[in-house]
Design an enzyme around this catalytic site. Structure first.
Site, PDB file in Angstrom:
ATOM      1  N   GLU A 221       0.812  -1.211  -0.083  1.00  0.00           N
ATOM      2  CA  GLU A 221       0.030   0.004   0.093  1.00  0.00           C
ATOM      3  C   GLU A 221       0.998   1.217  -0.044  1.00  0.00           C
ATOM      4  O   GLU A 221       1.528   1.729   1.238  1.00  0.00           O
ATOM      5  CB  GLU A 221      -0.925  -0.075   1.190  1.00  0.00           C
TER       6      GLU A 221
ATOM      7  N   CYS B 274      -2.013   9.564   2.681  1.00  0.00           N
ATOM      8  CA  CYS B 274      -1.547   9.037   1.480  1.00  0.00           C
ATOM      9  C   CYS B 274      -2.327   9.553   0.235  1.00  0.00           C
ATOM     10  O   CYS B 274      -2.087   9.457  -0.905  1.00  0.00           O
ATOM     11  CB  CYS B 274      -1.420   7.514   1.477  1.00  0.00           C
TER      12      CYS B 274
HETATM   13  P1  NAD Z   1       8.260   4.615   5.273  1.00  0.00           P
HETATM   14  O1  NAD Z   1       8.271   3.836   3.985  1.00  0.00           O
HETATM   15  O2  NAD Z   1       9.267   5.580   5.525  1.00  0.00           O
HETATM   16  O3  NAD Z   1       8.063   3.533   6.603  1.00  0.00           O
HETATM   17  C1  NAD Z   1       7.149   2.817   6.795  1.00  0.00           C
HETATM   18  C2  NAD Z   1       7.535   1.648   7.649  1.00  0.00           C
HETATM   19  O4  NAD Z   1       8.795   0.970   7.139  1.00  0.00           O
HETATM   20  C3  NAD Z   1       8.237   1.953   9.023  1.00  0.00           C
HETATM   21  O5  NAD Z   1       7.593   0.908   9.989  1.00  0.00           O
HETATM   22  C4  NAD Z   1       9.619   1.948   9.072  1.00  0.00           C
HETATM   23  O6  NAD Z   1      10.121   1.291   9.969  1.00  0.00           O
HETATM   24  C5  NAD Z   1       9.703   0.935   7.798  1.00  0.00           C
HETATM   25  N1  NAD Z   1      11.010   1.157   7.286  1.00  0.00           N
HETATM   26  C6  NAD Z   1      11.571   2.532   6.884  1.00  0.00           C
HETATM   27  N2  NAD Z   1      12.630   2.130   5.984  1.00  0.00           N
HETATM   28  C7  NAD Z   1      13.025   0.831   6.054  1.00  0.00           C
HETATM   29  C8  NAD Z   1      14.004  -0.065   5.371  1.00  0.00           C
HETATM   30  N3  NAD Z   1      15.006   0.606   4.671  1.00  0.00           N
HETATM   31  N4  NAD Z   1      13.870  -1.324   5.707  1.00  0.00           N
HETATM   32  C9  NAD Z   1      12.852  -1.720   6.271  1.00  0.00           C
HETATM   33  N5  NAD Z   1      11.941  -1.313   6.769  1.00  0.00           N
HETATM   34  C10 NAD Z   1      11.932   0.204   6.686  1.00  0.00           C
HETATM   35  O7  NAD Z   1       7.051   5.374   5.204  1.00  0.00           O
HETATM   36  P2  NAD Z   1       6.324   6.546   6.015  1.00  0.00           P
HETATM   37  O8  NAD Z   1       7.213   7.793   5.850  1.00  0.00           O
HETATM   38  O9  NAD Z   1       6.068   5.856   7.380  1.00  0.00           O
HETATM   39  O10 NAD Z   1       4.834   6.719   5.246  1.00  0.00           O
HETATM   40  C11 NAD Z   1       5.019   7.620   4.234  1.00  0.00           C
HETATM   41  C12 NAD Z   1       4.628   6.890   2.865  1.00  0.00           C
HETATM   42  O11 NAD Z   1       3.639   5.906   3.078  1.00  0.00           O
HETATM   43  C13 NAD Z   1       3.884   7.826   1.916  1.00  0.00           C
HETATM   44  O12 NAD Z   1       4.479   7.606   0.419  1.00  0.00           O
HETATM   45  C14 NAD Z   1       2.522   7.374   2.011  1.00  0.00           C
HETATM   46  O13 NAD Z   1       1.734   8.003   0.724  1.00  0.00           O
HETATM   47  C15 NAD Z   1       2.551   6.050   2.027  1.00  0.00           C
HETATM   48  N6  NAD Z   1       1.227   5.790   2.669  1.00  0.00           N
HETATM   49  C16 NAD Z   1       0.480   4.905   1.845  1.00  0.00           C
HETATM   50  C17 NAD Z   1      -0.941   4.408   2.205  1.00  0.00           C
HETATM   51  C18 NAD Z   1      -1.650   3.469   1.513  1.00  0.00           C
HETATM   52  O14 NAD Z   1      -2.368   2.984   2.279  1.00  0.00           O
HETATM   53  N7  NAD Z   1      -1.621   3.445   0.129  1.00  0.00           N
HETATM   54  C19 NAD Z   1      -1.098   4.917   3.796  1.00  0.00           C
HETATM   55  C20 NAD Z   1      -0.281   5.671   4.355  1.00  0.00           C
HETATM   56  C21 NAD Z   1       0.955   6.095   3.869  1.00  0.00           C
END
Ligand code: NAD
Length: 517
Positions: free
Chosen positions: A218, A252
């Site tokens: 997602e 998002c």
């Molecule tokens: P992110 O990808 O930075 O982090 C999300 C999760 O991934 C966290 O739990 C984090 O610990 C983990 N993570 C981060 N870096 C990692 C790595 N290198 N290896 C493994 N795990 C890692 O996302 P965010 O900043 O928390 O969220 C923002 C993004 O999420 C935006 O792009 C937004 O559009 C998207 N989003 C999508 C939805 C949807 O339902 N489609 C909903 C909410 C947010």
């Protein structure tokens, strides 16, 4: 900011193995036990709603109203949907009747996938965690939740409350950052749901591929809004600006940018200015800390500020920032072009670029199609043809007219992206489906071989003749490709004939009456 206790790596390995063993005991096979766990999840939130409000305020500066409206209430709704739906959803299903196979008693069993991993983001840290957990439990899975390290208050609260309300042999929280998530991803899972950025989505999908683990991604992206100058402008300005200020644009499906015909740009900006004044009549939102969210981390603040500092557009509203409180005021930038800094990445903050275009709506459609398929595509128009022109010529996770942001919470609609905005879908029954394996089953009686015995060797001419009798009869060969609008009768055509039929019938009755008199 509260300190978040990270889960030690050896404990992660240990809890993964505990969950695997408990899953194999079949503890979640009875629907009654699943419902008990789902209801416990609901009470975990209900009993602690105020603590969650405080945690969301601490992590995101989130106003109480927003936390209730966009996070706590939708989470409870999602859990209740799973609770009330699971009896029906989990029932085995029979496929459509087929003369060839009916005797073999085909059935589809809805089986749990096993032990699943849910990795959630910071922006809606409750809804995007507990909603999927409810779906996973309804489907009978054991679950590990990895919440975001950027929301330490909410993530700590999960770690404290989960063992008090939920069966720890089946549901666990792992807290941490990259090392902990990397360790989780090294382990084999039966499904991974990842919500977050596309960049990390690729890391997750690559790690999952090593174990052939199915994944749902997602993701986000730039969700555009296309404005028809003949739209209900006041309503459009209100909804679009709200979509950008709620959670300080860290949504998002927030409207990322707006496409307007060039000659309409000033009118649209004026409507946004009036809306802004009606939202914040006394002062700017910075002076009302309880009425407007803050940016989640200093890094996220710098990223958005950097995009804003480098824009070649003109700031029409707002533009005020304060690094110490991670505050970025609702900001509208006009005269933005496709190669601007604000168009280089998903903004994920309260900055709204307005991109003027020349020509017809086809130009706006081309602009959208030149970029990744968005998670949501919004159109503001009262004109069916305008909406059709946009929606029929584009692809996106959702196609929404005259509304923003609300559709992921709409009962019965799947929530998911397409292409770079992700794959898979969830909420409601779709979450149950995501974590369910459809196990095909048959139980074939012995007497079937009286009919199908010809399948066994030695293959003879008689066997071949038998297969010829089984040949599928196809519809007649087409004489050519269908006419472009074939099969699409206009709705008014049907009504025309109905009205005509009623009029003729009425006329005949009248004539009969006259004849009788
Ligand atoms: P992110 O990808 O930075 O982090 C999300 C999760 O991934 C966290 O739990 C984090 O610990 C983990 N993570 C981060 N870096 C990692 C790595 N290198 N290896 C493994 N795990 C890692 O996302 P965010 O900043 O928390 O969220 C923002 C993004 O999420 C935006 O792009 C937004 O559009 C998207 N989003 C999508 C939805 C949807 O339902 N489609 C909903 C909410 C947010």
């Amino acid at each position: 900011m509260p300190e978040l206790a990270y889960t030690p790596l050896d404990e992660i390995t240990q809890l993964h193995s505990t969950l695997r063993s408990t899953f194999r005991t079949g503890k979640l096979k009875p629907i009654a036990y699943r419902k008990y766990q789902i209801l416990q999840l609901a009470y975990l939130i209900k009993d602690n709603a105020e603590r969650f409000e405080e945690a969301l305020a601490s992590d995101l500066g989130r106003p109480k109203f927003e936390s209730r409206f966009v996070e706590i209430n939708p989470s409870l709704t999602e859990i209740k949907t799973a609770y009330t739906g699971v009896d029906k959803w989990a029932k085995p299903e029979k496929p459509a009747f087929s003369l060839n196979f009916a005797a073999m008693r085909p059935v589809i069993y809805k089986e749990a996938k096993g032990v699943v991993l849910i990795i959630s983001p910071f922006n809606y840290p409750m809804w995007l965690s507990v909603g999927p957990i409810a779906g996973a439990l309804a489907a009978g899975n054991a679950v590990v939740l990895k919440p975001s390290e950027s929301t330490p208050a909410v993530s700590s609260l999960f770690a404290e409350l989960f063992p008090k309300y939920l069966d720890s042999d089946l549901v666990r929280v792992v807290n941490g950052a990259i090392p902990e998530t990397t360790h989780l991803l090294d382990l084999p899972w039966d499904h991974i749901l990842y919500t977050g950025s596309g960049r990390v989505g690729k890391i997750v999908a690559t790690a999952a591929a090593k174990h052939l683990t199915p994944v749902s991604l997602e993701l986000g992206g730039k969700s555009p809004v296309i404005i028809d100058p003949k739209c209900d402008l006041k309503m459009a300005a209100k909804r679009i600006l709200w979509g950008k200020v709620v959670n300080a644009g860290q949504t998002c499906v927030a409207p990322d940018y707006v496409l307007v015909p060039r000659e309409f740009q000033e009118t649209f900006i004026q409507a946004l200015k009036e809306t802004y004044q009606s939202f914040y009549p006394a002062d700017t939102p910075s002076s009302a800390p309880s009425a407007y969210s803050r940016i989640v981390t200093p890094q996220a603040f710098s990223r958005i500020k950097n995009l804003l500092d480098n824009t070649k557009g003109t700031i029409a509203i707002g533009g005020d920032t304060d690094a110490s409180s991670k505050y970025i005021g609702p900001t509208v930038v006009k005269d933005v072009t496709g190669d601007d800094s604000l168009m280089s990445d998903e903004i994920f903050g309260p900055v709204l670029p307005v991109v003027p275009y020349d020509g017809t709506v086809e130009e706006a459609v081309k602009f959208v199609n030149a970029r990744d398929h968005p998670l949501a595509l919004y159109v503001f128009s009262q004109d069916g043809e305008f909406k059709k022109q946009v929606f029929e010529h584009t692809q996106s996770g959702a196609a929404i007219a005259n509304e923003v942001v609300l559709h992921p919470g709409a009962d019965g609609l799947p929530f998911g992206g397409t292409g770079p905005s992700g794959y898979g879908m969830h909420t409601g029954k779709y979450s149950f489906d995501m974590f369910t394996h459809l196990r095909s089953s048959m139980d074939s009686p012995s007497w079937i071989d009286a009919i199908l015995g010809f399948r066994f060797p030695p293959y003879t001419d008689k066997s071949l003749a038998a297969t010829k009798r089984l040949l599928v009869t196809l519809p007649a060969r087409p004489s050519g490709p269908p006419a472009v609008n074939a099969g699409k009768s206009k709705w008014w055509g049907k009504w025309f004939f109905l009205v005509l039929a009623v009029a003729i019938a009425g006329g005949l009755t009248k004539r009969d009456k006259i004849a009788k008199n």
